[in-house]
Design a protein around this motif. Structure first.
Motif, PDB file in Angstrom:
ATOM      1  N   ALA A  22       0.907  -1.261  -0.004  1.00 49.13           N
ATOM      2  CA  ALA A  22       0.003  -0.014  -0.024  1.00 49.13           C
ATOM      3  C   ALA A  22       0.800   1.305  -0.059  1.00 49.13           C
ATOM      4  N   ALA A  23       1.945   1.412   0.834  1.00 48.53           N
ATOM      5  CA  ALA A  23       2.948   2.397   0.768  1.00 48.53           C
ATOM      6  C   ALA A  23       3.390   2.511  -0.699  1.00 48.53           C
ATOM      7  N   ALA A  24       3.677   1.517  -1.166  1.00 46.58           N
ATOM      8  CA  ALA A  24       4.451   1.582  -2.740  1.00 46.58           C
ATOM      9  C   ALA A  24       3.412   2.120  -3.696  1.00 46.58           C
ATOM     10  N   CYS A  25       2.237   1.858  -3.374  1.00 47.96           N
ATOM     11  CA  CYS A  25       1.203   2.464  -4.176  1.00 47.96           C
ATOM     12  C   CYS A  25       0.923   4.018  -3.908  1.00 47.96           C
ATOM     13  N   ASP A  26       0.973   4.224  -2.670  1.00 47.35           N
ATOM     14  CA  ASP A  26       0.944   5.989  -2.447  1.00 47.35           C
ATOM     15  C   ASP A  26       2.126   6.616  -2.881  1.00 47.35           C
ATOM     16  N   ALA A  27       3.465   5.962  -2.699  1.00 50.60           N
ATOM     17  CA  ALA A  27       4.466   6.543  -3.472  1.00 50.60           C
ATOM     18  C   ALA A  27       4.334   6.825  -4.849  1.00 50.60           C
ATOM     19  N   ALA A  28       3.882   5.715  -5.601  1.00 52.81           N
ATOM     20  CA  ALA A  28       3.567   5.828  -7.200  1.00 52.81           C
ATOM     21  C   ALA A  28       2.869   7.049  -7.400  1.00 52.81           C
ATOM     22  N   ILE A  29       1.583   7.255  -6.533  1.00 51.53           N
ATOM     23  CA  ILE A  29       0.801   8.348  -6.800  1.00 51.53           C
ATOM     24  C   ILE A  29       1.492   9.876  -6.489  1.00 51.53           C
ATOM     25  N   ALA A  30       2.052   9.634  -5.456  1.00 45.57           N
ATOM     26  CA  ALA A  30       2.679  10.870  -4.909  1.00 45.57           C
ATOM     27  C   ALA A  30       3.894  11.108  -6.058  1.00 45.57           C
ATOM     28  N   ALA A  31       4.605  10.455  -6.953  1.00 45.94           N
ATOM     29  CA  ALA A  31       5.589  10.614  -7.615  1.00 45.94           C
ATOM     30  C   ALA A  31       5.072  11.267  -8.915  1.00 45.94           C
ATOM     31  N   MET A  32       3.636  11.065  -9.070  1.00 43.56           N
ATOM     32  CA  MET A  32       2.956  11.718 -10.160  1.00 43.56           C
ATOM     33  C   MET A  32       2.913  13.207  -9.931  1.00 43.56           C
ATOM     34  N   THR A  33       2.655  14.009 -11.428  1.00 48.51           N
ATOM     35  CA  THR A  33       2.301  15.242 -11.453  1.00 48.51           C
ATOM     36  C   THR A  33       1.130  15.544 -12.365  1.00 48.51           C
ATOM     37  N   GLY A  34       0.736  16.920 -12.175  1.00 46.79           N
ATOM     38  CA  GLY A  34      -0.484  17.315 -12.943  1.00 46.79           C
ATOM     39  C   GLY A  34      -1.854  16.471 -12.967  1.00 46.79           C
ATOM     40  N   THR A  35      -2.420  16.440 -14.174  1.00 44.35           N
ATOM     41  CA  THR A  35      -3.500  15.707 -14.399  1.00 44.35           C
ATOM     42  C   THR A  35      -3.573  14.113 -13.812  1.00 44.35           C
ATOM     43  N   ASP A  36      -2.195  13.630 -14.313  1.00 44.32           N
ATOM     44  CA  ASP A  36      -2.218  12.176 -13.884  1.00 44.32           C
ATOM     45  C   ASP A  36      -2.347  11.808 -12.269  1.00 44.32           C
ATOM     46  N   LYS A  37      -1.649  13.089 -11.514  1.00 41.39           N
ATOM     47  CA  LYS A  37      -1.759  12.710 -10.202  1.00 41.39           C
ATOM     48  C   LYS A  37      -3.249  12.884  -9.441  1.00 41.39           C
ATOM     49  N   GLU A  38      -3.849  14.062 -10.302  1.00 39.36           N
ATOM     50  CA  GLU A  38      -5.236  13.988  -9.594  1.00 39.36           C
ATOM     51  C   GLU A  38      -6.109  13.052  -9.923  1.00 39.36           C
ATOM     52  N   LEU A  39      -6.218  12.533 -11.188  1.00 41.55           N
ATOM     53  CA  LEU A  39      -6.611  11.218 -11.525  1.00 41.55           C
ATOM     54  C   LEU A  39      -6.465  10.088 -10.702  1.00 41.55           C
ATOM     55  N   ALA A  40      -5.078   9.846 -10.532  1.00 37.70           N
ATOM     56  CA  ALA A  40      -4.768   8.610  -9.717  1.00 37.70           C
ATOM     57  C   ALA A  40      -5.518   8.922  -8.323  1.00 37.70           C
ATOM     58  N   GLU A  41      -5.144  10.090  -7.877  1.00 33.74           N
ATOM     59  CA  GLU A  41      -5.717  10.308  -6.358  1.00 33.74           C
ATOM     60  C   GLU A  41      -7.293  10.059  -6.240  1.00 33.74           C
ATOM     61  N   ALA A  42      -8.110  10.464  -7.375  1.00 33.58           N
ATOM     62  CA  ALA A  42      -9.369  10.309  -7.255  1.00 33.58           C
ATOM     63  C   ALA A  42      -9.893   8.855  -7.517  1.00 33.58           C
ATOM     64  N   PHE A  43      -9.058   8.126  -8.371  1.00 29.54           N
ATOM     65  CA  PHE A  43      -9.359   6.860  -8.376  1.00 29.54           C
ATOM     66  C   PHE A  43      -8.999   6.087  -7.282  1.00 29.54           C
TER      67      PHE A  43
END
Length: 137
Positions: free
Chosen positions: A30-51
């Motif tokens: 789960a921490a690895a998933c959170d880190a993968a999302i945290a490493a994203m930027t812009g729209t990708d990060k917004e979409l990943a967080e919402a998903f």
């Protein structure tokens, strides 16, 4: 004939090997998933967080990574759905990709991938319904 892999394919293979090794060593998926999302930027990060929120609110799937991307698995550990950021593949949209463990079968033909450019309330409701169907066995 020699096989040539793209830079993205090589990175994905390395990520998959690292994930397997981390799982064997008992790493926090789960921490690895959170880190993968945290490493994203812009729209990708917004979409990943919402998903990510939609998955947590509507399923019991466990967060993990799959080829370095945020993914969610059933109790058996099999990946049900993964979030693919568009920037990783130099494309204009992110995608949700359901795997064989998803219970989305509907006759002889059914969708397993969805392109995302943004998520409004109606889109979130639609995705929530798809997620629920994917894990309803």
């Amino acid at each position: 004939m020699a096989t040539t892999f793209s830079k993205e394919e090589k990175a994905a293979m390395k990520a998959a090997i690292a994930e397997k090794k981390a799982a064997q060593e008992g790493a926090d998926a789960a921490a690895a998933c959170d880190a993968a999302i945290a490493a994203m930027t812009g729209t990708d990060k917004e979409l990943a967080e919402a998903f990510h929120e939609l998955v947590q609110e509507n399923t019991s799937l466990a967060a993990k990574t799959w080829y370095g991307m945020p993914a969610y698995a059933g109790a058996d550990g099999k990946t049900v759905v993964a979030f693919k950021p568009g920037s990783k593949f130099n494309i204009r949209y992110a995608t949700l990709e359901f795997q064989q463990a998803a219970a989305l079968d509907d006759g002889n033909v059914w969708p397993v991938g969805f392109a995302l450019t943004k998520l409004d309330d109606a889109d979130k409701k639609r995705i929530a319904a798809i997620l629920k169907a994917a894990v309803d066995r």
